[in-house]
Write a protein that holds these residues in place. Structure first.
Motif: not given
Length: 118
Positions: A77-79, A87-90, A84-85
């Motif tokens: 998702s691009q939303d 996962a990316k932060d981890c 997702i935040k």
């Protein structure tokens, strides 16, 4: 044998992708290239050299995994999504901790070389 060759091709494709599209990966490879001869000079043993180089290779591995996490998240998702935040932060935190680990290994090796620690 074909399975091994396909796996190697996929691995090569991943390295090429990271090398051509990920600035952080390219920077870390540049650090590794410079560090190879510096580490040889710095290390008093094969074990120390492996720790120095291994800490930087570990950084590349974690960076590749972080890139994979980001690609999966962006593909889902691009939303904005809290999951997702997270996962990316981890993934980013894993890279940061690996940088700290590599820095600590190199600083201890420098201190050993300078005779500051036994």
């Amino acid at each position: 044998m074909n399975r091994i060759l396909r796996a190697l091709q996929h691995s090569w494709n991943g390295l090429i992708h990271a090398g051509t599209s990920e600035t952080a990966f390219r920077q870390e490879v540049a650090v590794l290239v410079v560090a190879l001869p510096v580490g040889y000079w710095l290390a008093d043993s094969v074990l120390i050299y492996l720790l120095l180089v291994g800490s930087l290779i570990l950084l590349l591995i974690v960076e590749l995994l972080n890139t994979a996490i980001e690609a999966i998240c962006d593909g889902l998702s691009q939303d904005y999504m809290d999951e997702i935040k997270i996962a990316k932060d981890c993934g980013s935190a894993a890279v940061t901790l690996t940088i700290f680990l590599a820095a600590a290994v190199w600083l201890v090796a420098l201190a050993l070389k300078a005779g500051l620690v036994a």
